[in-house]
Design a protein around this motif. Structure first.
Motif, PDB file in Angstrom:
ATOM      1  N   ASP A 145       0.802  -1.222   0.000  1.00 44.20           N
ATOM      2  CA  ASP A 145       0.000   0.000   0.000  1.00 44.20           C
ATOM      3  C   ASP A 145       0.834   1.271   0.000  1.00 44.20           C
ATOM      4  O   ASP A 145       0.485   2.239  -0.679  1.00 44.20           O
ATOM      5  CB  ASP A 145      -0.980   0.017   1.176  1.00 44.20           C
ATOM      6  N   ASP A 146       1.947   1.305   0.717  1.00 47.22           N
ATOM      7  CA  ASP A 146       2.733   2.548   0.727  1.00 47.22           C
ATOM      8  C   ASP A 146       3.385   2.793  -0.626  1.00 47.22           C
ATOM      9  O   ASP A 146       3.519   3.944  -1.059  1.00 47.22           O
ATOM     10  CB  ASP A 146       3.737   2.583   1.875  1.00 47.22           C
TER      11      ASP A 146
ATOM     12  N   GLU B 223       0.534   4.035  -2.815  1.00 48.75           N
ATOM     13  CA  GLU B 223       0.238   5.430  -2.452  1.00 48.75           C
ATOM     14  C   GLU B 223       1.213   6.372  -3.152  1.00 48.75           C
ATOM     15  O   GLU B 223       0.833   7.450  -3.611  1.00 48.75           O
ATOM     16  CB  GLU B 223       0.328   5.584  -0.931  1.00 48.75           C
ATOM     17  N   GLU B 224       2.464   5.957  -3.249  1.00 52.25           N
ATOM     18  CA  GLU B 224       3.490   6.749  -3.935  1.00 52.25           C
ATOM     19  C   GLU B 224       3.232   6.783  -5.445  1.00 52.25           C
ATOM     20  O   GLU B 224       3.432   7.806  -6.098  1.00 52.25           O
ATOM     21  CB  GLU B 224       4.868   6.137  -3.656  1.00 52.25           C
TER      22      GLU B 224
ATOM     23  N   SER C 286      -8.260   0.780  -0.492  1.00 51.69           N
ATOM     24  CA  SER C 286      -6.819   0.717  -0.251  1.00 51.69           C
ATOM     25  C   SER C 286      -6.075   1.328  -1.436  1.00 51.69           C
ATOM     26  O   SER C 286      -6.593   1.381  -2.559  1.00 51.69           O
ATOM     27  CB  SER C 286      -6.377  -0.732  -0.054  1.00 51.69           C
ATOM     28  N   ALA C 287      -4.866   1.770  -1.202  1.00 53.57           N
ATOM     29  CA  ALA C 287      -4.052   2.344  -2.283  1.00 53.57           C
ATOM     30  C   ALA C 287      -3.801   1.315  -3.377  1.00 53.57           C
ATOM     31  O   ALA C 287      -3.806   1.656  -4.564  1.00 53.57           O
ATOM     32  CB  ALA C 287      -2.742   2.877  -1.723  1.00 53.57           C
TER      33      ALA C 287
END
Length: 188
Positions: free
Chosen positions: A140-141, A144-145, A174-175
């Motif tokens: 997810d991070d 997100e990027e 969710s991303a």
């Protein structure tokens, strides 16, 4: 998170996914309606094979058609491993992300090319995971990027036949679901 961090983590996610493909799953369908698991992996391996050439300044004409067709041979995992190792080595050379590369739409910053490759790795890892019926591999991070960087590239590609139109998802999705939806896939 830097391009090289995102790329490395996404490459590792694709690697873990490809290594889960059983012999009887290479012909499984994927969300890429025209492509099987093998076809998706072949596409990604072909892209990895181009990286060292393009980062060294080669034009599309100079690379030519050497990576057209089946680049997986009889051992798709080995073909992936070799191509991805060489591509990653090229990306991590001193100054690689600051170079100019020659792409289908002309000269471009290598960093833009790197973000395109990172997005493609993430979304196609998801495609392979769906074809294998395993959990999706996008962190997810990292997703997100990718979203704000990929959005303009994806919007520019709409109408070219490369991508399906984005799929609407909730703002609370969710991303990882949002990045695949942005690329025209229905999150599962």
């Amino acid at each position: 998170m830097s391009l090289l961090d995102s790329h490395g983590r996404t490459l590792a996610g694709f690697d873990r996914t490809v290594r889960l493909v059983r012999t009887d799953q290479w012909d499984n369908p994927t969300p890429c309606t025209e492509w099987t698991v093998r076809d998706v992996v072949n596409h990604i391996v072909s892209e990895q094979l181009w990286v060292p050439h393009l980062l060294d300044g080669a034009t599309l004409a100079e690379v030519g058609d050497r990576y057209d067709g089946d680049v997986l041979g009889h051992d798709p995992v080995r073909a992936w491993s070799e191509a991805s190792t060489n591509a990653r080595r090229a990306w991590t050379e001193e100054g690689a992300t600051e170079r100019t590369v020659h792409l289908s739409f002309g000269a471009s910053d290598a960093s833009l090319y790197g973000w395109q490759m990172t997005t493609d790795l993430a979304v196609h890892a998801w495609d392979v995971a769906v074809g294998l019926e395993i959990p999706q591999p996008i962190e997810d991070d990292v997703a997100e990027e990718l979203i704000p960087i990929a959005r303009p590239m994806i919007e520019a590609a709409q109408g070219t036949g490369i991508l399906a139109p984005p799929v609407e998802v909730s703002d609370t999705a969710s991303a990882s679901d949002r990045i695949v939806a942005l690329c025209g896939r229905s999150p599962r």
